[in-house]
Design a protein around this motif. Structure first.
Motif, short mmCIF file in Angstrom:
data_model
loop_
_atom_site.label_atom_id
_atom_site.label_comp_id
_atom_site.label_asym_id
_atom_site.label_seq_id
_atom_site.Cartn_x
_atom_site.Cartn_y
_atom_site.Cartn_z
N PRO A 145 -16.06 -41.58 78.96
CA PRO A 145 -15.80 -42.46 80.15
C PRO A 145 -14.97 -43.15 80.76
N PHE A 146 -15.07 -43.45 81.69
CA PHE A 146 -14.66 -43.36 83.00
C PHE A 146 -13.10 -44.30 82.56
N TRP A 147 -13.59 -45.82 81.92
CA TRP A 147 -12.11 -46.04 80.93
C TRP A 147 -11.24 -45.86 79.89
N SER A 148 -11.95 -44.74 79.28
CA SER A 148 -10.96 -44.30 78.27
C SER A 148 -10.38 -42.80 78.61
N LEU A 149 -10.50 -42.46 79.76
CA LEU A 149 -10.12 -40.82 80.38
C LEU A 149 -8.55 -41.18 80.60
N PRO A 150 -8.04 -42.39 81.01
CA PRO A 150 -5.75 -42.75 81.19
C PRO A 150 -5.75 -42.30 80.15
N ASN A 151 -5.81 -42.90 78.69
CA ASN A 151 -5.87 -42.93 77.38
C ASN A 151 -6.32 -40.94 76.91
N GLN A 152 -6.94 -41.25 77.08
CA GLN A 152 -7.40 -39.87 76.66
C GLN A 152 -6.48 -38.98 77.48
N ILE A 153 -6.27 -38.87 78.36
CA ILE A 153 -5.17 -37.93 79.24
C ILE A 153 -3.16 -38.17 79.01
N GLY A 174 -21.39 -47.27 95.02
CA GLY A 174 -19.86 -46.26 93.87
C GLY A 174 -19.55 -46.61 92.94
N VAL A 175 -18.91 -47.33 93.13
CA VAL A 175 -18.29 -48.18 92.26
C VAL A 175 -18.86 -48.61 90.84
N LEU A 176 -20.12 -49.33 90.79
CA LEU A 176 -20.86 -49.88 89.89
C LEU A 176 -21.13 -48.31 89.02
N THR A 177 -21.33 -47.73 90.13
CA THR A 177 -22.16 -46.39 88.96
C THR A 177 -20.43 -45.85 88.54
N VAL A 178 -19.62 -45.97 89.01
CA VAL A 178 -18.71 -45.30 88.08
C VAL A 178 -17.98 -45.86 87.40
N THR A 179 -17.89 -47.46 87.27
CA THR A 179 -17.33 -48.37 86.49
C THR A 179 -18.52 -49.27 85.32
N VAL A 180 -19.78 -49.21 85.81
CA VAL A 180 -21.01 -49.16 84.60
C VAL A 180 -21.52 -48.86 83.99
N LEU A 181 -22.51 -47.69 85.44
CA LEU A 181 -23.46 -46.56 84.75
C LEU A 181 -23.02 -45.27 84.07
N GLY A 182 -21.87 -45.18 84.77
CA GLY A 182 -21.00 -43.83 84.47
C GLY A 182 -20.41 -44.16 82.46
N PRO A 183 -19.99 -45.12 82.08
CA PRO A 183 -20.19 -44.58 81.42
C PRO A 183 -20.89 -44.74 80.15
N MET A 184 -21.94 -45.70 80.59
CA MET A 184 -22.98 -45.75 79.97
C MET A 184 -23.38 -44.53 79.77
N ALA A 185 -23.97 -43.30 80.50
CA ALA A 185 -24.66 -42.55 80.72
C ALA A 185 -23.35 -41.14 79.32
N SER A 186 -22.05 -41.68 79.85
CA SER A 186 -21.09 -40.56 78.89
C SER A 186 -21.77 -41.07 77.65
N ALA A 187 -21.86 -42.27 77.64
CA ALA A 187 -21.63 -42.60 75.66
C ALA A 187 -23.31 -41.90 75.08
N GLY A 188 -24.10 -41.62 76.42
CA GLY A 188 -25.15 -41.35 75.73
C GLY A 188 -24.81 -40.07 75.36
N ASP A 189 -24.23 -39.05 76.65
CA ASP A 189 -24.03 -37.57 76.87
C ASP A 189 -23.59 -37.59 75.07
N ALA A 190 -22.70 -38.45 74.92
CA ALA A 190 -21.46 -37.71 73.61
C ALA A 190 -22.59 -37.91 72.25
N MET A 191 -23.80 -39.22 72.63
CA MET A 191 -24.71 -39.42 71.46
C MET A 191 -25.67 -37.52 71.27
N TRP A 192 -26.05 -37.60 72.41
CA TRP A 192 -26.89 -36.42 72.34
C TRP A 192 -25.97 -35.37 72.09
N GLN A 193 -25.10 -35.09 71.82
CA GLN A 193 -23.98 -34.51 71.27
C GLN A 193 -23.88 -34.24 70.21
N ARG A 194 -23.58 -35.07 69.49
CA ARG A 194 -24.14 -35.88 68.03
C ARG A 194 -25.27 -35.21 67.42
#
Length: 379
Positions: A267-275, A128-148
Motif C-alpha cells: 500500500p501507498f502508506w506502507s511504501l516509505p517504511n518498506q523502502i 487521483g489523490v483519492l485513488t492514491v490514498t484510499v482506492l490504491g491501498p485497498m487494491a494493493s491489499a486485494g492483490d496481496a490477498m490474491w497472491q496468498r
C-alpha cells in the motif's frame, strides 16, 4: 456606527464554479462512471477466464469461488487502467456535448474553454489523490490477498513446496553480514542450515572477507543471533566449533521470517517504511522507490489525460472530423501508456533515476495537452 468592510477586487476573489462548470462536471462524471463500468467489466471477464484456466483447472473450484478470487484480483488491474478511464470518459463527455451542440452554444456565448476544462482537470486531480490514498491501498491489499490465495490453492505456499533458500544482509560501517538459510522453522522462529559470511569494512570503504560461520540453526531475538552447533573459520586460522554462539544483529525479529511484498502489493502508506526496511537489510529498493514516485505522480496523470481528451474534443467542433480526432486522442493515450512502461523499465534497470522515470511521462503528457489546448483555444 457600523464599519463597512472593503470588498475585494474582482481579480482577488476566489474562483467560483458556475452553472456551466457544474453542468460540464456532471456530464463528465457520468461519462467517467460509464467508462469505468465498461473497463471493469472487461477486466473482470478476462480475469475470470484466466483464473478458471489457471488456478481453477488444477483445483475443483466453483464458479462462486472463482468470482470471489476475481473480485480481489481485478481491482489492482482496474486501478492501473484508471488513466484510460479518464481519457475515454472525458472524451465521451465532450463528444456528447458537441453532438448536442452545447459546446457550440457555450463558445457562441463567449465562454472560454479554460472555464470548464480547468475545473474538469482539477476534479481529475482530486480523484487521483483519492485513488492514491484510499482506492490504491485497498487494491494493493486485494492483490496481496490474491497472491496468498493463489499460492495456497496451487500448493505453492511456504512449507508446501520445495524449500527455498533465504538470503539476508545486515551490518554497519564496520562489518557486513550476508546470511543464507536453507529453510526456516516459523513455528520456533528459527532459520535452519544457516551460513554467515562476515566482511570487514576498511577505512577506504572497501570490504574484505574475514569469517564464515556455519550453524545448524539460528534464532533472532533481542538484537542478536543465537547460533546452535556452529563452526566458524577465519582467514588463515583453523575452524573452531561452538555449541552456542551469539552475534549482534540490527534486524527486527520479524524481518528474518517475513518476505518483502511485491511493490504492487504494498500500500501507498506502507511504501516509505518498506523502502527503509529493504535498505536497512542491504537490498536494492529501486522497484519500491519507482512505485512510490509513480503513485505520487498519479493525480497529474489523471489531470493530463482529462485535458488531453478535452483538447481533442474542442477541435471536433471546429474541424468537424469527429472520427479522426477521436482516434488521434486514443492513439496518444496508448502512446503515453507505452512511454510510461518504457520509462518504468528504464527506472527498474537503474538506467534512469526513479524520480525521472516516474514523473517524465505525465509531465510530457501534460505539456502536450496544454500545448494542444492553447493552440485550439488561442490559435
Amino acid at each position: 456606527m457600523t464599519l463597512a468592510l472593503p470588498s475585494l477586487p474582482a481579480a482577488r476573489r476566489l474562483p467560483r464554479i458556475g452553472r456551466i462548470e457544474r453542468y460540464v462536471l456532471i456530464q463528465q462524471l457520468r461519462s467517467l462512471a460509464t467508462a469505468l463500468a465498461v473497463i471493469s467489466a472487461l477486466v473482470m471477464l478476462i480475469d475470470f477466464v484466466e483464473v478458471s484456466r489457471g488456478v481453477g483447472s488444477n483445483q475443483d473450484l466453483s464458479a462462486l469461488r472463482i468470482l470471489g478470487l476475481v473480485a480481489i484480483k481485478s481491482p489492482a488491474v482496474i486501478v492501473q487502467l484508471f488513466p484510460f478511464v479518464f481519457l475515454f470518459g472525458t472524451l465521451g463527455a465532450y463528444i456528447g456535448l458537441n453532438r448536442r451542440s452545447e459546446l457550440i452554444a457555450m463558445r457562441a456565448a463567449g465562454v472560454s474553454a479554460w472555464r470548464f476544462v480547468l475545473p474538469s482537470a482539477g476534479m481529475a486531480f482530486l480523484l487521483g489523490v483519492l485513488t492514491v490514498t484510499v482506492l490504491g491501498p485497498m487494491a494493493s491489499a486485494g492483490d496481496a490477498m490474491w497472491q496468498r490465495e493463489r499460492a495456497r490453492i496451487s500448493g505453492t505456499a511456504p512449507g508446501a513446496g520445495p524449500p527455498e533458500a533465504i538470503w539476508l544482509r545486515e551490518g554497519d560501517d564496520q562489518r557486513q553480514m550476508i546470511i543464507r538459510a536453507g529453510r526456516q522453522d516459523r513455528a520456533n522462529a528459527r532459520l535452519l542450515d544457516v551460513t554467515f559470511f562476515i566482511y570487514t569494512t576498511q577505512p577506504g570503504g572497501g570490504r574484505t572477507f574475514s569469517e564464515r560461520i556455519d550453524a545448524q540453526s539460528a534464532a533472532l531475538s533481542a538484537g542478536r543471533w543465537r547460533l546452535q552447533d556452529a563452526t566458524g573459520a577465519t582467514v588463515g586460522q583453523r575452524a573452531v566449533t561452538y555449541s552456542t554462539l551469539d552475534l549482534p544483529s540490527s534486524l527486527a525479529d520479524e524481518e528474518a521470517f517475513e518476505r518483502f511484498a511485491r511493490p504492487q502489493s504494498t500500500p501507498f502508506w506502507s511504501l516509505p517504511n518498506q523502502i527503509q526496511r529493504i535498505e536497512n537489510a542491504g537490498f536494492s529498493s529501486t522497484a519500491y522507490r519507482l512505485r512510490f514516485q509513480q503513485l505520487l505522480a498519479t493525480p497529474l496523470v489523471f489531470a493530463a489525460m482529462s485535458i488531453l481528451a478535452a483538447a481533442f474534443s474542442l477541435r471536433l467542433m471546429r474541424l468537424g472530423d469527429m472520427a479522426r480526432m477521436s482516434v488521434a486522442a486514443v492513439v496518444l493515450g496508448f502512446a503515453f501508456f507505452f512511454l510510461n512502461q518504457f520509462s518504468a523499465a528504464m527506472g527498474s534497470a537503474e538506467v534512469a533515476p526513479a524520480f525521472v522515470a516516474a514523473w517524465l511521462p505525465p509531465i510530457l503528457t501534460a505539456l502536450a495537452a496544454f500545448t494542444l489546448l492553447f493552440y485550439t483555444e488561442d490559435g
